[in-house]
Design an enzyme around this catalytic site. Sequence first.
Site, mmCIF file in Angstrom:
data_model
loop_
_atom_site.group_PDB
_atom_site.id
_atom_site.type_symbol
_atom_site.label_atom_id
_atom_site.label_comp_id
_atom_site.label_asym_id
_atom_site.label_seq_id
_atom_site.Cartn_x
_atom_site.Cartn_y
_atom_site.Cartn_z
ATOM 1 C CG LEU A 77 -1.763 1.264 1.427
ATOM 2 C CD1 LEU A 77 -2.713 1.469 0.257
ATOM 3 C CD2 LEU A 77 -2.526 1.196 2.743
ATOM 4 C CG ASP A 78 2.988 4.577 -2.868
ATOM 5 O OD1 ASP A 78 3.252 5.285 -1.874
ATOM 6 O OD2 ASP A 78 3.423 4.801 -4.005
ATOM 7 C CB THR A 79 0.188 6.157 2.401
ATOM 8 O OG1 THR A 79 1.572 6.468 2.625
ATOM 9 C CG2 THR A 79 -0.163 4.906 3.202
ATOM 10 C CG LEU A 132 -2.816 -2.484 -3.365
ATOM 11 C CD1 LEU A 132 -1.546 -3.305 -3.172
ATOM 12 C CD2 LEU A 132 -3.887 -2.953 -2.387
#
Length: 265
Positions: free
Chosen positions: A172-174, A260
């Site tokens: 997960l790439d915030t 993501l």
Amino acid sequence: MVIYIDILLIENFIVNLFLLLITLKVLRYKYYKTIYIAAILGSLYTLVLFMNNKILASLPFKLIVVLLMLIVSTRSFKILRIVKSSITFMIMSFTLCGFTFAFSIMENYYSIFEGVKIENYSIKYLLISVMMLYIFIVRVSDYVRDRALVNNFIYDIEIINDKKSIFIKGLLDTGNALREPVSNLPCIIIESDFLNSFNIKSSDEFLIPYSTIGEEGNLKGFKTKEVRIRGEDKEWKDVEVIICKCKNKLSKENEFNALLSRGVI
């Protein structure tokens, strides 16, 4: 007195690395792998003792070496941060010197009139062992903490399309807010090697514009029938997303093969 240069350099490398780690831990400054280069730089500076050069051995030059070590360790050129870390480093150095001198007096003859002559210092290797143990513990704890942090953002991904499915792990790439502009669906970027088994018609493809620092372009994507993700809660969740291909390797250690965007969660 016989001095072995290699032993001297190794011992000073350990001491410098120990002091750098202590300093940056106390200040809570981020440091990089270049901290080892900084410790080597400080260790090589001890060779000045054999050059009998007053300029290189002067206090201003020693301060310059300290500044360079901290700049290399933190990759920071902020004056206030460098000054603060340099002062802390010197305080730590003086404290360590005080401890080592105190231990040396315990093992050697001391006289107010004749001074002290250090002939025996067996506790030196005990102190160096303690420093090595501290360095090892710090590195292990940093690694475990980083791994735990990464694992919190790792998701299982299952993609099904025309009776074909793949199962991969994604990060997960915030900071990633990539979306397909027409449908406003979030995107999942996947290494193209994992999508070779999917037959995607050109009429079903999307072009997703993206922009990063110094680079702009379009990514090819497609919408598949079923995509599921699973995080730490171990429950599968159906998501509606656009799948984008990526030619580059996303993880050198192969820990994940997809990214993501934050809109997926």
